[in-house]
Every structure is written in C-alpha cells, then in structure tokens.
Design a protein around this motif. Structure first.
Motif, PDB file in Angstrom:
ATOM      1  N   GLU A 117       0.819  -1.214   0.000  1.00 42.66           N
ATOM      2  CA  GLU A 117       0.000   0.000   0.000  1.00 42.66           C
ATOM      3  C   GLU A 117       0.854   1.265   0.000  1.00 42.66           C
ATOM      4  OE1 GLU A 117      -3.141   2.192   3.055  1.00 42.66           O
ATOM      5  OE2 GLU A 117      -3.134   0.006   2.908  1.00 42.66           O
ATOM      6  N   ALA A 205      -8.419   5.739  -9.803  1.00 39.41           N
ATOM      7  CA  ALA A 205      -8.887   4.943  -8.662  1.00 39.41           C
ATOM      8  C   ALA A 205      -8.938   3.459  -9.037  1.00 39.41           C
ATOM      9  CB  ALA A 205     -10.255   5.430  -8.200  1.00 39.41           C
ATOM     10  N   LEU A 208      -5.467   2.113  -9.033  1.00 41.44           N
ATOM     11  CA  LEU A 208      -5.021   1.867  -7.665  1.00 41.44           C
ATOM     12  C   LEU A 208      -5.635   0.568  -7.129  1.00 41.44           C
ATOM     13  CD1 LEU A 208      -3.491   2.747  -5.171  1.00 41.44           C
ATOM     14  CD2 LEU A 208      -5.363   4.308  -4.606  1.00 41.44           C
ATOM     15  N   TYR A 209      -6.923   0.328  -7.460  1.00 41.39           N
ATOM     16  CA  TYR A 209      -7.596  -0.929  -7.088  1.00 41.39           C
ATOM     17  C   TYR A 209      -6.792  -2.127  -7.604  1.00 41.39           C
ATOM     18  CZ  TYR A 209     -11.487  -4.337  -6.823  1.00 41.39           C
ATOM     19  OH  TYR A 209     -12.277  -5.428  -6.542  1.00 41.39           O
ATOM     20  N   ASN A 245      -9.321   1.966   1.316  1.00 39.18           N
ATOM     21  CA  ASN A 245     -10.513   1.279   0.805  1.00 39.18           C
ATOM     22  C   ASN A 245     -11.616   2.287   0.456  1.00 39.18           C
ATOM     23  OD1 ASN A 245     -11.856  -1.450   0.465  1.00 39.18           O
ATOM     24  ND2 ASN A 245     -13.276  -0.488   1.897  1.00 39.18           N
ATOM     25  N   ILE A 248     -10.668   4.457  -2.734  1.00 42.12           N
ATOM     26  CA  ILE A 248     -10.831   3.737  -3.999  1.00 42.12           C
ATOM     27  C   ILE A 248     -12.308   3.632  -4.375  1.00 42.12           C
ATOM     28  CG2 ILE A 248     -10.571   1.484  -5.106  1.00 42.12           C
ATOM     29  CD1 ILE A 248      -7.962   1.140  -3.572  1.00 42.12           C
TER      30      ILE A 248
END
Length: 462
Positions: A117, A205, A208-209, A245, A248
C-alpha cells in the motif's frame, strides 16, 4: 501500414526501432534520435482513419493537444512525459515524446503481485499531481490505466501516452475498448466519450484498485447494465487500510456526480491525517515520578544558581519504631538464662536477617508495583522472626506463662512488621534495595543489642 524497423524520418533525424503499441486512434513507436543518440517515442494517427470523413477533425485535435503538451514541457513536470516536437512526415502527423525506461504498472503487478500500500499510494499520488496539471491546462488524459503509468527505479512514476483526440473519434475505435484498458474506464466515457476530469479520477482509482489487489476491477459497463457489484478491495486484501478502501470506492463511484469533482479532492482522501506529537514526558517523569514531592523545591535552581541535589529521605519515625520493637525483643530474650538464652538470641538474630532477606525478596519480585507479591514477601519475613521469637519466649518461661508470653510476642510481631514494612516503603523512595536492606538489618540488630545490654545493666545493678 505501420512503419517497419529501420524506417528513417525527417531526413534521417529519427530511425524507427519497434512498434510499442497500437490503439483505435494511434500507433506508438520506439525510435532513435540520431544526433543526440537517445531513444524517443513517436506517436502517429492510424493510417486507416484517413478514409474517415472526420479525419481532418482528428488531426486538428491531435495537433492542438500536442501543442498544449509542448507548452507544458517548457516547464517540465517530473511525472509527465516530456514532449519534444511535432512534425509531419509526408501525410502523417507525428508527436515526439521522451522515452521513459522502466516497467509499466501492468508489468509490475504481473511480476510481483499485489503491491504494498505505502509504495503504490506514493506513486499514484505522483500521477494524480500530474493529472492536476493537465486538468488546469484544459486537458483530460482519459487513459490513465496501468499500461500508461511507468515506474522508474528512482521511485518515481511517469504518466505517458496521452489519449489525444479520443473525444471525436468513433467509440468503436477508441482504445478504451482494448483489453488493456478494460475495467479502468467509467461507463460515461465508454458510452458518451466524456472528457470531464471525473473520468481521470475513475481511471486512476481503478488503477489503484488493481495495483493493491492484483485483480482487475469489475467493468463499469457490467456494473451499470448488469448490476454487478464491485468487490471492495479490502475484501480481497484484508491488510488494506480503511482509508485507502474508502478512497478507492469513492473514486470508482459508478455515477460521475458521486465521485470527488476534482483530482485534488480525491488525492486529499489518500492523505494520512497529521498527528500532533504528544508533549515529551521526560521532564514530567523526572519531576513527578523519580523525585519525591518533598524534593521538588530543593531541585529547582534560582537564576544564576546551580540546582542542588535532592536530599535522601529517611523515615526516622518508622525506624525508631522498628528500633524500639527490636529493643523489647532483645530485652525479652536476654531474660532467659544459660544455653536457652544463647539459642534464643541466635534464633532472634537469624530471624532478623531472614525477615530482611524475605522482605527484600518480596519487593524484588514485586517489580513494577505488584503489591500482592510485595506483601507476601513482608509476611514471609514477619513469620520467620515471629516463629523464632515466640518459640524462644515460650521455652524461656515454660507452661502457661510461656503460652501467654508467646501470645504477647505475636502481638509485638504484628507491631514491628507494620513499622518495618512502612519503613521499607519509605526507604525505597530514596535508596536502592541493597541499601534499604542494610539500613533495616542494622536497625534490627541495634535494637536486639540494646535490649540485651539493657537487661544486663538492670540485672547487674540489682
């Protein structure tokens, strides 16, 4: 057809080495700039678009965005690929950009799996900052998927391959329908060709997921048309923080109005809240814990004067109580005669030392304030002396008188045990365990000795 390897452009200024990618609008080549002996990337519109009646519009948009990117490159951004020049080779318009070495995000996840992360959020923030610059210039990238994010060895990410002219080309030809971009584009881009900044927010986003889970997200069209649910990333990788979390899922909201309306707003959701450092505890610890309350005033120095050392605190009252109790014990033991007196004296002396050792052991076991264990040590010491003293007194007086005397001895034992325990506690505030043991053992021995001497003096005079 795409240019073949070895094709020379601009009279030999550039030489084509390979095709890097081909999408709905353009073809991307890796080439060598001969004069500077460096690699560059050259992007051109697809040749078959020349048969489209709107081809001229595509070219105008291509040139317009290329000029904007060239102006941005005059003040280079570390996370945006630099644009070198625009030129025309025959009927083909070309945009020359810097070649960025390294691996793209697709390759990084394929080689290493889900990324940590902290590492990937750092890179995504860099790309987000680059997109902020583009948005301020009136551009939307529209293709910020993992294949267009390069990860360099210096922990820097670079945004490449801008989605130039995608607003006007046919949607069926758009590179957003390529497998490489599947799952990273919002449905309004894929159905209406939207060029709002919220498109880039969704793309980044979703990227990033993918990076933190190692899995492609559910496509926006499946979510919109089939009501397929998007699995929260934390359900895939449980170690993902709640903050990441939420960021995202908010950035990938299905409807554009439900997402943050600016890239800056979404990046703010990735920031770790600043925590104020707690005040240092060292001065408080020194004043409130280590130094006893009585020593505070003595430890403070007046201006121009050095601070004086805190004095040792000796519980004279409690020590006098211990001394008097042992004086009585010594006097009582000296009243017996002959070998019995000698044995009683030796037993009491041994009991005094046993009491001190047990008391010290109890406190040592107590460690950081276990009162129950400390109390057990004190009781063990008290019992050791009490038993020796009660037996000695009972033997000295014999019969009923011995039992009565033993009961009195037990009462006295309670008295001096309380006094000794309090004295021990007070002494530990200023002395270590060894010094405290010596003080109490010395006072006990002195009390026994004075009791014996007192008995001897009174018997001699009588």
């Amino acid at each position: 057809m795409p240019w073949a390897k070895g094709q020379q452009l601009q009279n030999g200024k550039y030489v084509i080495e390979e095709v890097l990618g081909q999408g709905g609008f353009g073809i991307t080549y890796k080439a060598l700039q001969i004069e500077l002996n460096r690699h560059v990337v050259i992007k051109t519109p697809n040749e078959y678009l020349s048969y489209d009646p709107d081809y001229q519009k595509y070219i105008e948009r291509f040139i317009e965005e290329g000029q904007i990117l060239a102006r941005l490159s005059q003040d280079p951004h570390p996370h945006i690929v630099g644009v070198i020049e625009l030129f025309q080779e025959g009927n083909t318009h070309c945009l020359v950009m810097d070649f960025v070495p390294g691996e793209n995000l697709f390759e990084a996840v394929r080689n290493r799996g889900a990324l940590p992360e902290a590492e990937i959020v750092h890179c995504i923030r860099q790309i987000g900052e680059a997109l902020c610059v583009l948005h301020q210039a009136g551009l939307v990238h529209r293709d910020a998927h993992p294949g267009n994010i390069m990860l360099r060895k210096n922990d820097k990410a670079v945004l490449i391959d801008f989605g130039i002219a995608k607003q006007i080309i046919p949607l069926t030809l758009s590179s957003t329908n390529r497998a490489g971009n599947d799952g990273f584009a919002p449905y309004e881009q894929r159905t209406r060709g939207s060029r709002e900044p919220t498109v880039d927010i969704y793309c980044l986003a979703a990227t990033l997921y993918y990076a933190v889970t190692g899995q492609r997200p559910t496509t926006s069209l499946a979510r919109k048309l089939d009501n397929t649910l998007l699995t929260p990333p934390k359900e895939i990788i449980s170690s993902i923080s709640e903050q990441l979390n939420r960021a995202i899922l908010k950035g990938m909201a299905l409807e554009a109005e439900d997402r943050p309306q600016s890239m800056q707003s979404w990046l703010a959701m990735l920031e770790v809240p600043k925590q104020t450092s707690p005040p240092t505890v060292e001065p408080v610890h020194r004043k409130e814990v280590v130094r006893p309350p009585e020593a505070k005033s003595a430890s403070k120095a007046t201006p121009g004067q050095a601070a004086t050392k805190s004095p040792r605190i000796i519980p004279w009252g409690w020590l006098v109580g211990v001394l008097l109790n042992y004086l009585f014990i010594g006097y009582s033991l000296a009243m017996s005669n002959g070998s019995l007196g000698a044995w009683a004296w030796a037993g009491a002396w041994a009991g005094a030392w046993a009491w001190a050792v047990a008391l010290g052991g109890g406190v040592a076991l107590a460690g950081a304030g276990n009162v129950a264990v400390a109390l057990a040590g004190r009781v063990a010491g008290g019992v050791a002396v009490t038993v020796v003293w009660a037996v000695a007194v009972a033997l000295a007086f014999g019969g009923v008188a011995g039992v009565v005397a033993a009961a009195g001895a037990m009462a006295w034992a309670v008295a001096w045990a309380v006094a000794a325990a309090a004295a021990w506690k007070k002494l530990l505030e200023s002395f270590n365990k060894f010094h405290t043991f010596l003080i109490l053992a010395g006072v006990s021995s002195l009390g026994l000795g004075l009791g014996w001497i007192g008995h001897w003096v009174f018997n001699t005079r009588s």
